[in-house]
Motif scaffolding. Sequence first.
Motif, PDB file in Angstrom:
ATOM      1  N   GLY A 272       0.563  -1.323  -0.181  1.00  0.00           N
ATOM      2  CA  GLY A 272       0.146  -0.253   0.021  1.00  0.00           C
ATOM      3  C   GLY A 272       0.876   1.162   0.218  1.00  0.00           C
ATOM      4  O   GLY A 272       2.232   1.439   0.251  1.00  0.00           O
ATOM      5  N   ARG A 273       0.189   2.461   0.095  1.00  0.00           N
ATOM      6  CA  ARG A 273       0.651   3.592  -0.530  1.00  0.00           C
ATOM      7  C   ARG A 273      -0.025   4.895   0.395  1.00  0.00           C
ATOM      8  O   ARG A 273      -1.361   4.933   0.099  1.00  0.00           O
ATOM      9  N   VAL A 274       0.681   5.833   1.544  1.00  0.00           N
ATOM     10  CA  VAL A 274      -0.472   6.782   1.818  1.00  0.00           C
ATOM     11  C   VAL A 274       0.199   7.653   1.059  1.00  0.00           C
ATOM     12  O   VAL A 274       1.568   8.254   1.535  1.00  0.00           O
ATOM     13  N   ASP A 275      -0.710   8.948   0.970  1.00  0.00           N
ATOM     14  CA  ASP A 275      -0.381  10.237   1.071  1.00  0.00           C
ATOM     15  C   ASP A 275      -0.509  11.581   1.802  1.00  0.00           C
ATOM     16  O   ASP A 275      -1.507  10.585   2.793  1.00  0.00           O
ATOM     17  N   PHE A 276       0.570  12.257   1.517  1.00  0.00           N
ATOM     18  CA  PHE A 276       0.298  12.761   3.207  1.00  0.00           C
ATOM     19  C   PHE A 276       0.187  14.474   2.213  1.00  0.00           C
ATOM     20  O   PHE A 276       1.506  14.709   1.181  1.00  0.00           O
ATOM     21  N   LEU A 287      -4.015  12.122   3.659  1.00  0.00           N
ATOM     22  CA  LEU A 287      -4.910  12.487   2.340  1.00  0.00           C
ATOM     23  C   LEU A 287      -5.291  10.833   2.664  1.00  0.00           C
ATOM     24  O   LEU A 287      -6.833  10.781   2.018  1.00  0.00           O
ATOM     25  N   GLU A 288      -5.069  10.409   2.348  1.00  0.00           N
ATOM     26  CA  GLU A 288      -5.594   8.882   2.070  1.00  0.00           C
ATOM     27  C   GLU A 288      -4.257   7.655   1.610  1.00  0.00           C
ATOM     28  O   GLU A 288      -3.691   8.223   1.554  1.00  0.00           O
ATOM     29  N   ILE A 289      -4.915   6.176   1.468  1.00  0.00           N
ATOM     30  CA  ILE A 289      -4.447   5.667   1.253  1.00  0.00           C
ATOM     31  C   ILE A 289      -4.901   4.936   0.687  1.00  0.00           C
ATOM     32  O   ILE A 289      -5.624   4.731  -0.253  1.00  0.00           O
ATOM     33  N   ASN A 290      -3.587   3.876  -0.251  1.00  0.00           N
ATOM     34  CA  ASN A 290      -3.668   3.504  -1.053  1.00  0.00           C
ATOM     35  C   ASN A 290      -3.605   2.080  -2.149  1.00  0.00           C
ATOM     36  O   ASN A 290      -2.398   1.695  -1.582  1.00  0.00           O
ATOM     37  N   PRO A 291      -4.368   1.297  -1.063  1.00  0.00           N
ATOM     38  CA  PRO A 291      -4.009  -0.339  -0.952  1.00  0.00           C
ATOM     39  C   PRO A 291      -3.814  -0.488  -2.672  1.00  0.00           C
ATOM     40  O   PRO A 291      -3.643  -1.964  -2.489  1.00  0.00           O
TER      41      PRO A 291
HETATM   42 MG   LIG Z   1      -2.965  10.380  -4.344  1.00  0.00          MG
END
Ligand SMILES: [Mg+2]
Length: 329
Positions: A272-276, A287-291
Amino acid sequence: MGKVIGLTFDLKTDYQPKTSEPSDANAEFDHPQTINLIADTISSLGHQVKKIGNVFSLLDGLDNLGVDIIFNISEGLSGRNRESQIPVILEAKGIPFVGSDGLTLALSLDKLMAKKVFLAEGIPTPRFMQINQAESLIDTDHFRFPLMVKPRFEGSSKGIDSNARINDLDALIKRTDYVINTYKQPALIEEFIKGREFTVAIVGNDPIEVFSPVQVKIAGELNLGEKFYTFGHITSAELEYVFPAPISKALEDKLKELALCVYKAVDCLDFGRVDFRVDEEGNPFVLEINPLPCMAAEDVFMLIPKTLGMTYAQMLDKILQSAFKRYNL
Ligand SMILES: [Mg+2]
Ligand SMILES: Nc1ncnc2c1ncn2[C@@H]1O[C@H](COP(=O)(O)OP(=O)(O)O)[C@@H](O)[C@H]1O
């Protein structure tokens, strides 16, 4: 031992936006090169690959898939549960699959629901409200402009262009109206976080490996201020990713700790990847997590192994091994 791995995906070339749809309608889908890269990489790791395609191709062959596990990167075709459609079908059939399950995928795609979970877990996220009708926007006194307006359940910067940052009530009403009518869903209004932007990649379950933050640079600037990432930047030379980010150890640790909290809060699996955004006082906001982060070779997730001296295949193998371990394969 090598496994038989089915690949489910949505191709950009399978979906041409209708004239009534916005030009970014197929933004989430993958280029054939990305699917070929993933398939070739999985083969190079000693597995056999079966390319399946989208949810309808999966349904057509469901009783005779002949796979040990599915590697699913399908974004889904319609509705806010679109990313979950393949995972729940596989779950019902008892077929193992790599990555998060249907609940995590749907929850994370719906930014409003995800933010409610972040709040419950004490994870900082920009202040927000949902708007179903632009006319209902009369009282925004408790919000501080500038604001950001986005569609509630889209990804890949859909609906996020240079007009998404709003400075006054008139523009806010116009923009929410545009988002609601164009994307046929509620608009999410957030306080705009001036400052810097980061993304943190995570792989695995037990142990969970959190990579150092990547920083987003736009038009040569790391201090973005009021700049932000738009749909247009994806193909623009103005956008650069800086890894590892030139930040203090304290901020790096904070971002990694928060990213791990988010990953666990939504039960993310395998990767996953987490945006800040980080404001001018150094406070981070999720802001969001992209699983289901984009796996294209040039996208930010796969840039990380490259910079660390790992190959694309080694990164993909880490993800596959995490899933194999969960299913005892
Ligand atoms: Mg994003
Ligand atoms: N509240 C906010 N403050 C500042 N920038 C924002 C905010 N929300 C979104 N952005 C900008 O818009 C981009 C896309 O938003 P994001 O919520 O990550 O949606 P997507 O699913 O399209 O990636 C972010 O990378 C960031 O540059």
